[in-house]
Scaffold this motif. Structure first.
Motif, mmCIF file in Angstrom:
data_model
loop_
_atom_site.group_PDB
_atom_site.id
_atom_site.type_symbol
_atom_site.label_atom_id
_atom_site.label_comp_id
_atom_site.label_asym_id
_atom_site.label_seq_id
_atom_site.Cartn_x
_atom_site.Cartn_y
_atom_site.Cartn_z
ATOM 1 N N LEU A 267 0.858 -1.184 0.000
ATOM 2 C CA LEU A 267 0.000 0.000 0.000
ATOM 3 C C LEU A 267 0.889 1.227 0.000
ATOM 4 C CD1 LEU A 267 -2.627 -1.015 2.728
ATOM 5 C CD2 LEU A 267 -3.101 -0.644 0.292
ATOM 6 N N GLY A 268 0.599 2.188 -0.864
ATOM 7 C CA GLY A 268 1.418 3.389 -0.935
ATOM 8 C C GLY A 268 0.579 4.646 -0.940
ATOM 9 N N SER A 269 1.229 5.751 -0.600
ATOM 10 C CA SER A 269 0.550 7.051 -0.606
ATOM 11 C C SER A 269 1.589 8.143 -0.838
ATOM 12 C CB SER A 269 -0.174 7.290 0.725
ATOM 13 O OG SER A 269 -0.857 8.528 0.713
ATOM 14 N N THR A 270 1.211 9.168 -1.591
ATOM 15 C CA THR A 270 2.087 10.309 -1.877
ATOM 16 C C THR A 270 1.313 11.600 -1.663
ATOM 17 O OG1 THR A 270 3.334 9.071 -3.550
ATOM 18 C CG2 THR A 270 3.492 11.464 -3.634
ATOM 19 N N ASN A 271 1.992 12.594 -1.057
ATOM 20 C CA ASN A 271 1.369 13.901 -0.876
ATOM 21 C C ASN A 271 2.464 14.959 -0.772
ATOM 22 O OD1 ASN A 271 -0.634 15.815 -0.611
ATOM 23 N ND2 ASN A 271 -1.687 14.755 1.066
ATOM 24 N N SER A 272 2.080 16.235 -0.854
ATOM 25 C CA SER A 272 3.042 17.336 -0.833
ATOM 26 C C SER A 272 2.536 18.477 0.026
ATOM 27 C CB SER A 272 3.285 17.863 -2.256
ATOM 28 O OG SER A 272 3.756 16.856 -3.116
#
Length: 322
Positions: A267-272
């Motif tokens: 499971l992955g997640s990306t944010n800025s």
């Protein structure tokens, strides 16, 4: 007479090389004399797997005890070995500029991971790397190994193993990049939170202004975001979790991935987030740094909560890893 600082470190070739670099830079920038003292940790003496003796935090405990006891003024850690929980009486005095955070594959004949023969034996002591290897090469036999960099490289050259996976940063600091067959792209293969960076710890009550000169703001903020993922997941240093932060202009972007221990699921997640406008300006106000810290920690925490909401705790058995 120049001031003298004593730095404690582990006795491995890599730890001594890293600490020697910090000592030389402190002397160059500030004129202080630096004395290096070696402390033996449980992680150095035990041959058991890291996960069974408490994770990479076992490398930090003896150094921290020496610092609290006044046996030294500073300690140098590989930041990925440092537990996320605060240690009473100690502060993170400085985070110098980061070395290459990627993992590297070492094989005898320059083969890449995809080119290794079916059933190849690959050595690593990291549950995260085990999961990543098996996700890409489920046919591989992944072997738990311990030992310093030279010991691990020798297992390949002797034919005992077909390959090993090591941190590119350690190979760089030891001048062993010539051994690398393949570097793993962070977009596909995020590494341990803090990998490639060093942590300099000091006592809370001490004033060591020289540390400000080796502080690297971009590295410190990136590390804060990555480590916030681990802290919010309540995961240990050996949990199968990768986190990679990068700064582009005034934007901090963080990607985190949680793996099942057998590499079959992830499971992955990306944010800025946008960092304060004045953060990278020399001599910027302390408020700017504090705001950037808070934004970085918030980013890492938010991503961790998203991963938990998606089922990361059950996927990686995080309760057992923390």
């Amino acid at each position: 007479m120049p001031r003298t600082l004593t730095i404690a470190t582990r006795g491995s070739a890599l730890a001594l090389a890293q600490t020697g670099m910090i000592a030389a830079e402190l002397t160059r920038l500030t004129g202080v004399n630096v004395v290096i003292t070696v402390v033996t940790t449980e992680g150095d003496t035990s041959r058991a797997s890291l996960s069974s003796i408490g994770g990479t935090g076992v490398f930090a405990s003896a150094l921290r005890a020496a610092l609290v006891a006044g046996e030294c003024d500073l300690v140098v850690h590989s930041l990925k070995d440092l537990p996320t929980a605060a240690y009473p009486g100690l502060v993170l005095g400085a985070v110098p500029g980061r070395e290459d955070p990627r993992d590297a594959l070492i094989t005898r004949d320059g083969l890449t991971l995809a080119e290794l023969p079916e059933g190849a034996t690959i050595g690593t002591g990291s549950p995260r790397r085990v999961a990543q290897l098996l996700s890409l090469r489920p046919d591989a036999t992944v072997v738990d190994i311990r030992g310093n960099v030279d010991t691990r490289l020798a297992k390949v050259s002797s034919g005992e193993l077909d390959a090993v996976v090591l941190a590119a940063a350690g190979l760089t600091r030891l001048g062993r990049l010539d051994a690398v067959s393949e570097f793993f792209d962070l977009a596909l293969w995020p590494t341990a939170p803090g990998q490639g960076a060093l942590a300099i710890e000091a006592r809370e009550e001490d004033s060591i202004p020289e540390l400000a000169l080796i502080q690297h703001p971009a590295t410190r903020i990136s590390i804060a975001a990555e480590r916030a993922v681990l802290a919010a997941l309540e995961a240990g240093c050996t949990a199968p979790i990768g986190a990679s932060a990068a700064i582009d202009g005034d934007t901090l972007t963080l990607t985190a991935v949680v793996y099942s221990t057998d590499g079959s699921s992830e499971l992955g997640s990306t944010n800025s987030v946008k960092l304060p406008a004045g953060f990278f300006v020399s001599g910027a106000a302390a408020e700017s740094g504090a705001e950037a810290d808070a934004l970085a920690v918030g980013l890492g925490t938010d991503i961790a909560l998203q991963l938990l909401s998606d089922g990361a705790g059950e996927l990686a058995e995080l309760g057992a890893a923390s």
